[in-house]
Design a protein around this motif. Sequence first.
Motif, PDB file in Angstrom:
ATOM      1  N   TYR A  21       0.820  -1.192   0.000  1.00 34.82           N
ATOM      2  CA  TYR A  21       0.000   0.000   0.000  1.00 34.82           C
ATOM      3  C   TYR A  21       0.858   1.248   0.000  1.00 34.82           C
ATOM      4  CZ  TYR A  21      -4.585  -2.055   1.251  1.00 34.82           C
ATOM      5  OH  TYR A  21      -5.780  -2.708   1.261  1.00 34.82           O
ATOM      6  N   ALA A  26      -3.915   3.156   1.658  1.00 36.35           N
ATOM      7  CA  ALA A  26      -4.269   2.490   2.915  1.00 36.35           C
ATOM      8  C   ALA A  26      -5.365   3.264   3.646  1.00 36.35           C
ATOM      9  CB  ALA A  26      -3.038   2.348   3.796  1.00 36.35           C
ATOM     10  N   PHE A  30      -9.268   1.931   4.416  1.00 39.35           N
ATOM     11  CA  PHE A  30      -9.899   1.905   5.737  1.00 39.35           C
ATOM     12  C   PHE A  30     -11.110   2.834   5.782  1.00 39.35           C
ATOM     13  CE2 PHE A  30      -9.878   3.385  10.300  1.00 39.35           C
ATOM     14  CZ  PHE A  30     -10.384   2.204  10.811  1.00 39.35           C
ATOM     15  N   PHE A 161      -2.756  -2.232  11.650  1.00 37.16           N
ATOM     16  CA  PHE A 161      -3.646  -2.979  10.773  1.00 37.16           C
ATOM     17  C   PHE A 161      -2.966  -4.283  10.352  1.00 37.16           C
ATOM     18  CE2 PHE A 161      -4.620   1.495  10.204  1.00 37.16           C
ATOM     19  CZ  PHE A 161      -6.013   1.531  10.226  1.00 37.16           C
ATOM     20  N   MET A 165      -5.888  -4.595   5.968  1.00 32.15           N
ATOM     21  CA  MET A 165      -6.301  -3.305   6.519  1.00 32.15           C
ATOM     22  C   MET A 165      -7.469  -3.443   7.492  1.00 32.15           C
ATOM     23  SD  MET A 165      -4.250  -0.943   5.791  1.00 32.15           S
ATOM     24  CE  MET A 165      -5.197   0.449   6.390  1.00 32.15           C
TER      25      MET A 165
END
Length: 341
Positions: A21, A26, A30, A161, A165
């Motif tokens: 990522y 990322a 999320f 994470f 994620m």
Amino acid sequence: MKKRIFLFLFIMLFISGCGKYKVSDAVKDFENKVDNSKSYKLTGTMEISSSEEVFTYSLEAYHLKDDFFKVILVNQTNNHEQIILKNNDGLYVVTPSLNKSFKFDSVWPENSSQAYLLGNLVKDMKNDSKIEMEEKDKGYIIKTTVNYPNNEEMKYQKIYFNEDMKIEKVEVFNESDIIKIKVNFNKVDLKAKLSDEDFVLDDLIDEEKTKPECKDDSCDKETSSTLDSIIYPLYIPANTYLNNKETVESLKSERIILTFSGEKNFVIVEEAAKASNVFEVIPIYGEPLMLNETIGALSSNSLSFQANNVDYYIVSSDLSTKEMISVAASLGNTTSVAGVK
């Protein structure tokens, strides 16, 4: 042969790099998970560290779009339970054991960081222009600044994470890189199928405590609740001293009033905490504040909270918020805990 080796290494680096990522990707991943969730439930533990002790809570948090929250915190040392509830009627901090609730006029949780609420973590990520990310074994760590307006010592957080994620834990640090808050997530259900009915204040009331203890005027003859001993703060600002202490008695309670004078004048009122026979909702001006052992109510010049079966009220026009919190924390940490009789 050298060309083949070079080509092989290039391919391996390319393949391994494809799965990584970027920090923006990322965060977006999320954010999408949280935004696409109509409601979530999470469970875990929260640790709050003071200079001498670590206070551990079991944690349950429920959220229903857009503005319904229920957070259940149970202190693992004394089993003291408090519930933060936000619904269409307002924001409440409920103490079931006392059959009481504070009602706040507040925009919580929008006005500060919250390590256990997913939307607030997303907000912290998006608001930090210098956000950092590093890879760990089978996962990622995202570092952001935090916004705790009533606790300036909190400076940044690390959000952990896994490789998909999915959030695992959050650590909040002070300026000395010491962890002050740690939240470990045991389970996160982003498809919890919650409804408005899961956020009803009346459902938090202990019906056993609402039963009348007597049916006639004998209730007025109930013995008063008193403190076995006075709890003095271990922290007092410089050039400030205890000027006066007095006891004020009523039919059902006894209050200790400690007056401190000098450079920073303030008053502490202490009273034995007692469960109400009828569920009480007490309007209060200010914000909910997480202390070491409990959730208090903080205004511009006062702080009220309940710890170890004692109700505390601190008021001052001289103390800063940081000083007031330090006084409160030193009351909660004292080893001479008051008994109730």
